[in-house]
Write a protein that holds these residues in place. Structure first.
Motif, PDB file in Angstrom:
ATOM      1  N   LYS A   1       0.978  -1.075   0.107  1.00 18.74           N
ATOM      2  CA  LYS A   1      -0.069  -0.115   0.068  1.00 18.74           C
ATOM      3  C   LYS A   1       0.916   1.248  -0.053  1.00 18.74           C
ATOM      4  O   LYS A   1       2.176   1.233   0.608  1.00 18.74           O
ATOM      5  CB  LYS A   1      -0.903   0.015   1.171  1.00 18.74           C
ATOM      6  CG  LYS A   1      -1.905  -1.140   1.326  1.00 18.74           C
ATOM      7  CD  LYS A   1      -2.792  -1.042   2.472  1.00 18.74           C
ATOM      8  CE  LYS A   1      -3.501  -2.216   2.689  1.00 18.74           C
ATOM      9  NZ  LYS A   1      -4.637  -2.004   3.706  1.00 18.74           N
ATOM     10  N   ILE A   2       0.394   2.451  -0.509  1.00 20.19           N
ATOM     11  CA  ILE A   2       1.122   3.310  -0.703  1.00 20.19           C
ATOM     12  C   ILE A   2       1.508   4.038   0.612  1.00 20.19           C
ATOM     13  O   ILE A   2       2.525   4.811   0.912  1.00 20.19           O
ATOM     14  CB  ILE A   2       0.493   4.496  -1.611  1.00 20.19           C
ATOM     15  CG1 ILE A   2       1.470   5.685  -1.944  1.00 20.19           C
ATOM     16  CG2 ILE A   2      -0.728   5.088  -0.958  1.00 20.19           C
ATOM     17  CD1 ILE A   2       0.868   6.577  -2.924  1.00 20.19           C
ATOM     18  N   ASP A   3       0.628   3.799   1.707  1.00 22.23           N
ATOM     19  CA  ASP A   3       0.862   4.758   3.097  1.00 22.23           C
ATOM     20  C   ASP A   3       1.196   3.372   4.117  1.00 22.23           C
ATOM     21  O   ASP A   3       0.590   3.662   5.361  1.00 22.23           O
ATOM     22  CB  ASP A   3      -0.111   5.647   3.274  1.00 22.23           C
ATOM     23  CG  ASP A   3      -1.585   5.019   3.330  1.00 22.23           C
ATOM     24  OD1 ASP A   3      -1.705   3.881   2.917  1.00 22.23           O
ATOM     25  OD2 ASP A   3      -2.371   5.791   4.014  1.00 22.23           O
ATOM     26  N   ASP A   4       1.324   2.368   3.986  1.00 22.47           N
ATOM     27  CA  ASP A   4       1.350   1.483   4.992  1.00 22.47           C
ATOM     28  C   ASP A   4       2.603   0.213   4.663  1.00 22.47           C
ATOM     29  O   ASP A   4       3.231   0.370   3.739  1.00 22.47           O
ATOM     30  CB  ASP A   4       0.114   0.442   4.975  1.00 22.47           C
ATOM     31  CG  ASP A   4      -0.390  -0.110   6.113  1.00 22.47           C
ATOM     32  OD1 ASP A   4       0.441  -0.151   7.258  1.00 22.47           O
ATOM     33  OD2 ASP A   4      -1.359  -0.626   6.406  1.00 22.47           O
ATOM     34  N   PHE A   5       2.737  -0.567   5.700  1.00 17.34           N
ATOM     35  CA  PHE A   5       3.940  -1.581   5.836  1.00 17.34           C
ATOM     36  C   PHE A   5       3.261  -2.549   4.994  1.00 17.34           C
ATOM     37  O   PHE A   5       2.251  -3.050   4.701  1.00 17.34           O
ATOM     38  CB  PHE A   5       4.211  -2.005   7.104  1.00 17.34           C
ATOM     39  CG  PHE A   5       4.849  -0.982   7.964  1.00 17.34           C
ATOM     40  CD1 PHE A   5       6.213  -0.902   7.792  1.00 17.34           C
ATOM     41  CD2 PHE A   5       4.060  -0.342   8.893  1.00 17.34           C
ATOM     42  CE1 PHE A   5       6.704   0.167   8.788  1.00 17.34           C
ATOM     43  CE2 PHE A   5       4.829   0.557   9.656  1.00 17.34           C
ATOM     44  CZ  PHE A   5       6.078   0.706   9.751  1.00 17.34           C
ATOM     45  N   LEU A   6       4.386  -3.595   4.306  1.00 14.56           N
ATOM     46  CA  LEU A   6       4.182  -4.727   3.707  1.00 14.56           C
ATOM     47  C   LEU A   6       3.980  -5.611   4.504  1.00 14.56           C
ATOM     48  O   LEU A   6       4.828  -6.075   5.644  1.00 14.56           O
ATOM     49  CB  LEU A   6       5.683  -5.086   2.694  1.00 14.56           C
ATOM     50  CG  LEU A   6       5.521  -6.500   2.298  1.00 14.56           C
ATOM     51  CD1 LEU A   6       4.173  -6.724   1.044  1.00 14.56           C
ATOM     52  CD2 LEU A   6       6.693  -6.693   1.369  1.00 14.56           C
ATOM     53  N   ILE A   7       2.772  -6.464   4.579  1.00 15.32           N
ATOM     54  CA  ILE A   7       2.518  -7.453   5.371  1.00 15.32           C
ATOM     55  C   ILE A   7       2.400  -8.718   4.617  1.00 15.32           C
ATOM     56  O   ILE A   7       1.261  -8.957   3.992  1.00 15.32           O
ATOM     57  CB  ILE A   7       1.235  -7.052   6.113  1.00 15.32           C
ATOM     58  CG1 ILE A   7       1.379  -5.802   6.849  1.00 15.32           C
ATOM     59  CG2 ILE A   7       1.050  -8.099   7.270  1.00 15.32           C
ATOM     60  CD1 ILE A   7       2.394  -5.745   8.164  1.00 15.32           C
TER      61      ILE A   7
END
Length: 253
Positions: A225-231
Protein backbone atom coordinates in the motif's frame (compact mmCIF):
# COMPACT_ATOMS: atom_id res chain seq x y z
CA UNK A 1 -9.78 -18.75 37.43
CA UNK A 2 -10.90 -18.40 33.82
CA UNK A 3 -8.38 -18.50 31.01
CA UNK A 4 -8.28 -15.62 28.54
CA UNK A 5 -5.92 -15.07 25.63
CA UNK A 6 -4.98 -11.84 23.91
CA UNK A 7 -3.03 -10.61 20.90
CA UNK A 8 -1.83 -12.25 17.71
CA UNK A 9 0.41 -14.83 19.37
CA UNK A 10 3.53 -16.38 17.88
CA UNK A 11 3.85 -18.88 15.05
CA UNK A 12 6.86 -20.96 13.99
CA UNK A 13 7.28 -23.03 10.85
CA UNK A 14 9.90 -25.79 10.93
CA UNK A 15 10.66 -27.18 7.44
CA UNK A 16 10.45 -30.98 7.19
CA UNK A 17 10.97 -31.54 3.43
CA UNK A 18 12.06 -29.36 0.51
CA UNK A 19 10.11 -28.87 -2.74
CA UNK A 20 11.49 -32.13 -4.13
CA UNK A 21 10.46 -34.25 -1.14
CA UNK A 22 13.94 -34.57 0.36
CA UNK A 23 13.85 -34.79 4.16
CA UNK A 24 15.62 -31.90 5.90
CA UNK A 25 17.87 -33.64 8.42
CA UNK A 26 18.65 -30.61 10.57
CA UNK A 27 15.82 -28.12 10.06
CA UNK A 28 15.94 -24.51 11.22
CA UNK A 29 12.69 -23.31 12.86
CA UNK A 30 11.48 -20.07 11.29
CA UNK A 31 9.62 -17.51 13.40
CA UNK A 32 7.10 -15.47 11.43
CA UNK A 33 8.06 -12.36 13.36
CA UNK A 34 5.95 -9.30 14.13
CA UNK A 35 2.79 -11.38 13.79
CA UNK A 36 -0.28 -9.36 12.91
CA UNK A 37 -2.98 -12.04 13.05
CA UNK A 38 -3.33 -15.80 12.91
CA UNK A 39 -6.36 -17.94 12.13
CA UNK A 40 -6.52 -21.72 12.29
CA UNK A 41 -9.81 -23.28 11.17
CA UNK A 42 -10.68 -26.88 11.99
CA UNK A 43 -13.71 -28.21 10.16
CA UNK A 44 -15.35 -31.44 9.09
CA UNK A 45 -18.08 -32.50 6.71
CA UNK A 46 -21.24 -33.62 8.49
CA UNK A 47 -23.24 -36.43 6.85
CA UNK A 48 -26.83 -36.94 7.93
CA UNK A 49 -29.20 -39.88 7.57
CA UNK A 50 -32.87 -39.26 6.96
CA UNK A 51 -35.91 -41.46 7.26
CA UNK A 52 -39.47 -40.40 6.48
CA UNK A 53 -39.46 -37.42 8.85
CA UNK A 54 -38.11 -33.89 8.49
CA UNK A 55 -35.01 -34.17 10.67
CA UNK A 56 -32.09 -36.61 10.48
CA UNK A 57 -32.07 -39.72 12.63
CA UNK A 58 -28.27 -40.00 12.67
CA UNK A 59 -25.27 -37.86 11.89
CA UNK A 60 -21.59 -38.55 11.37
CA UNK A 61 -18.47 -36.61 10.57
CA UNK A 62 -16.91 -37.21 7.17
CA UNK A 63 -13.80 -35.61 5.73
CA UNK A 64 -11.95 -33.21 8.00
CA UNK A 65 -9.87 -30.16 7.14
CA UNK A 66 -7.45 -27.92 9.03
CA UNK A 67 -6.47 -24.68 7.33
CA UNK A 68 -4.46 -21.75 8.62
CA UNK A 69 -3.52 -18.21 7.73
CA UNK A 70 -0.89 -15.91 9.19
CA UNK A 71 -0.01 -12.30 8.49
CA UNK A 72 3.36 -11.08 9.72
CA UNK A 73 5.39 -7.90 9.42
CA UNK A 74 9.07 -8.89 9.36
CA UNK A 75 10.02 -9.83 5.81
CA UNK A 76 12.53 -12.66 5.69
CA UNK A 77 13.79 -14.63 2.70
CA UNK A 78 14.57 -17.77 4.71
CA UNK A 79 10.91 -17.94 5.81
CA UNK A 80 9.65 -17.59 2.23
CA UNK A 81 11.90 -20.35 0.95
CA UNK A 82 11.49 -22.77 3.84
CA UNK A 83 7.70 -22.60 4.02
CA UNK A 84 6.61 -21.93 0.43
CA UNK A 85 9.24 -22.37 -2.32
CA UNK A 86 11.58 -24.99 -0.85
CA UNK A 87 14.21 -24.64 -3.56
CA UNK A 88 17.92 -23.76 -3.57
CA UNK A 89 18.65 -20.53 -1.71
CA UNK A 90 21.95 -18.66 -1.55
CA UNK A 91 23.33 -15.73 0.42
CA UNK A 92 23.54 -12.90 -2.10
CA UNK A 93 21.82 -9.63 -2.87
CA UNK A 94 19.44 -9.27 -5.81
CA UNK A 95 17.91 -5.81 -6.00
CA UNK A 96 16.48 -3.17 -8.32
CA UNK A 97 17.56 0.45 -8.50
CA UNK A 98 14.92 3.00 -9.49
CA UNK A 99 16.74 6.23 -10.30
CA UNK A 100 15.12 9.37 -8.86
CA UNK A 101 18.24 11.59 -8.94
CA UNK A 102 19.07 11.61 -12.63
CA UNK A 103 22.32 11.97 -14.57
CA UNK A 104 23.31 14.41 -17.28
CA UNK A 105 24.36 12.91 -20.62
CA UNK A 106 27.98 13.98 -21.14
CA UNK A 107 29.71 14.94 -24.34
CA UNK A 108 31.92 12.38 -26.10
CA UNK A 109 31.56 9.44 -25.60
CA UNK A 110 27.89 10.22 -24.61
CA UNK A 111 27.95 7.34 -22.12
CA UNK A 112 26.72 6.93 -18.55
CA UNK A 113 27.81 3.93 -16.49
CA UNK A 114 25.81 3.76 -13.24
CA UNK A 115 27.52 2.61 -10.06
CA UNK A 116 25.31 0.03 -8.31
CA UNK A 117 24.93 0.29 -4.53
CA UNK A 118 26.77 -2.08 -2.18
CA UNK A 119 29.67 -2.44 -4.65
CA UNK A 120 27.27 -4.43 -6.78
CA UNK A 121 27.34 -5.52 -10.39
CA UNK A 122 24.85 -4.33 -13.01
CA UNK A 123 22.81 -7.23 -14.43
CA UNK A 124 19.55 -6.16 -16.17
CA UNK A 125 18.33 -2.96 -17.81
CA UNK A 126 14.99 -1.69 -16.43
CA UNK A 127 14.62 1.30 -18.72
CA UNK A 128 15.56 4.95 -19.08
CA UNK A 129 13.27 7.98 -18.74
CA UNK A 130 13.97 11.56 -19.78
CA UNK A 131 13.51 14.68 -17.67
CA UNK A 132 9.81 14.80 -18.57
CA UNK A 133 9.30 11.27 -17.28
CA UNK A 134 8.81 9.77 -20.74
CA UNK A 135 10.49 6.43 -21.55
CA UNK A 136 13.36 6.46 -24.00
CA UNK A 137 13.60 3.69 -26.60
CA UNK A 138 16.27 1.04 -26.30
CA UNK A 139 18.04 0.04 -29.52
CA UNK A 140 20.80 -2.44 -30.28
CA UNK A 141 23.34 0.23 -31.29
CA UNK A 142 23.83 3.72 -32.77
CA UNK A 143 21.04 5.49 -30.86
CA UNK A 144 19.41 8.60 -32.27
CA UNK A 145 17.47 11.31 -30.42
CA UNK A 146 15.29 9.76 -27.69
CA UNK A 147 17.06 6.41 -27.87
CA UNK A 148 19.76 4.56 -25.96
CA UNK A 149 21.72 1.32 -26.09
CA UNK A 150 23.33 -0.54 -23.22
CA UNK A 151 26.26 -2.93 -23.06
CA UNK A 152 27.42 -4.49 -19.78
CA UNK A 153 25.90 -1.62 -17.79
CA UNK A 154 27.27 1.22 -19.98
CA UNK A 155 24.42 3.36 -21.41
CA UNK A 156 25.12 5.07 -24.75
CA UNK A 157 23.00 8.03 -25.89
CA UNK A 158 22.68 10.11 -29.06
CA UNK A 159 24.98 13.04 -29.70
CA UNK A 160 21.92 15.30 -30.02
CA UNK A 161 20.80 14.44 -26.46
CA UNK A 162 24.00 15.70 -24.85
CA UNK A 163 23.24 17.76 -21.73
CA UNK A 164 19.84 16.22 -21.09
CA UNK A 165 19.02 14.66 -17.71
CA UNK A 166 18.03 11.00 -17.79
CA UNK A 167 16.90 8.54 -15.12
CA UNK A 168 18.35 5.04 -15.43
CA UNK A 169 16.81 2.06 -13.66
CA UNK A 170 18.38 -1.39 -13.51
CA UNK A 171 18.72 -4.62 -11.57
CA UNK A 172 21.99 -5.51 -9.85
CA UNK A 173 23.58 -8.21 -7.73
CA UNK A 174 26.03 -7.96 -4.85
CA UNK A 175 27.90 -10.18 -2.43
CA UNK A 176 26.19 -10.52 0.95
CA UNK A 177 26.22 -12.83 3.95
CA UNK A 178 22.76 -11.65 5.05
CA UNK A 179 20.62 -11.13 1.94
CA UNK A 180 18.92 -14.16 0.35
CA UNK A 181 18.18 -15.01 -3.26
CA UNK A 182 16.70 -18.01 -5.04
CA UNK A 183 15.85 -19.03 -8.59
CA UNK A 184 12.48 -20.80 -8.61
CA UNK A 185 12.42 -23.62 -11.16
CA UNK A 186 9.32 -24.97 -12.92
CA UNK A 187 9.05 -28.31 -11.12
CA UNK A 188 6.49 -31.10 -11.40
CA UNK A 189 3.01 -30.67 -9.98
CA UNK A 190 2.55 -32.25 -6.58
CA UNK A 191 5.97 -31.09 -5.42
CA UNK A 192 6.04 -28.62 -2.53
CA UNK A 193 7.89 -28.17 0.75
CA UNK A 194 6.25 -29.31 3.98
CA UNK A 195 6.68 -27.95 7.48
CA UNK A 196 5.61 -28.35 11.09
CA UNK A 197 3.59 -25.45 12.49
CA UNK A 198 3.71 -24.41 16.16
CA UNK A 199 1.38 -21.69 17.47
CA UNK A 200 1.33 -20.13 20.94
CA UNK A 201 -0.89 -17.47 22.44
CA UNK A 202 -1.17 -16.35 26.05
CA UNK A 203 -2.33 -13.78 28.55
CA UNK A 204 -1.08 -13.59 32.14
CA UNK A 205 0.68 -16.92 31.96
CA UNK A 206 -2.36 -18.76 30.60
CA UNK A 207 -1.31 -20.16 27.24
CA UNK A 208 -2.76 -21.99 24.28
CA UNK A 209 -0.32 -24.25 22.42
CA UNK A 210 -1.17 -25.88 19.12
CA UNK A 211 1.05 -28.03 16.91
CA UNK A 212 0.25 -29.12 13.36
CA UNK A 213 2.72 -31.89 12.51
CA UNK A 214 2.68 -31.62 8.73
CA UNK A 215 1.60 -28.61 6.69
CA UNK A 216 1.75 -27.42 3.11
CA UNK A 217 1.32 -23.83 2.01
CA UNK A 218 -1.43 -23.03 -0.50
CA UNK A 219 -0.79 -19.31 -0.99
CA UNK A 220 1.82 -16.63 -0.40
CA UNK A 221 0.46 -13.11 -0.74
CA UNK A 222 2.69 -10.03 -0.99
CA UNK A 223 0.56 -6.89 -1.16
CA UNK A 224 1.75 -3.29 -0.77
CA UNK A 225 0.00 0.00 0.00
CA UNK A 226 1.19 3.52 -0.66
CA UNK A 227 0.96 4.49 3.02
CA UNK A 228 1.41 1.25 4.95
CA UNK A 229 3.87 -1.53 5.70
CA UNK A 230 4.26 -4.64 3.56
CA UNK A 231 2.48 -7.46 5.40
CA UNK A 232 3.07 -10.90 3.82
CA UNK A 233 0.31 -13.48 4.22
CA UNK A 234 0.87 -17.23 4.23
CA UNK A 235 -2.03 -19.67 3.86
CA UNK A 236 -1.56 -23.36 4.64
CA UNK A 237 -3.31 -26.67 5.26
CA UNK A 238 -2.43 -29.46 7.65
CA UNK A 239 -2.41 -33.21 7.04
CA UNK A 240 -1.28 -36.36 8.87
CA UNK A 241 2.44 -37.06 9.09
CA UNK A 242 4.06 -40.47 8.57
CA UNK A 243 3.15 -41.44 12.16
CA UNK A 244 -0.52 -40.57 11.61
CA UNK A 245 -0.31 -37.46 13.78
CA UNK A 246 -2.37 -34.46 12.73
CA UNK A 247 -2.45 -32.08 15.65
CA UNK A 248 -1.76 -31.72 19.36
CA UNK A 249 -2.94 -28.93 21.60
CA UNK A 250 -2.71 -27.79 25.20
CA UNK A 251 -4.27 -25.13 27.41
CA UNK A 252 -3.43 -23.77 30.85
CA UNK A 253 -6.85 -24.73 32.14
Amino acid sequence: MAQYNFGAGALWGTPTTDAFGAIIAVPTPQLLATTQDVSIDISGDIKTLYGQNQFPVAAGRGKGKISGKVKYGQFNGAVLNALYFGQTMTSALLADYADVTGSVIPATPFTITPTPPSTGAWSVDLGVRNAQGNPMTRVASAPTTGQYSVTAGAYLFATADTGQTVFISYQYTATSTIAKTSLVQNIAMGSAPTFRCDFFNQLGGNGLSLTLYSCISSKLSIATKIDDFLIPELDFEAFADSAGRVMSWGTAQ
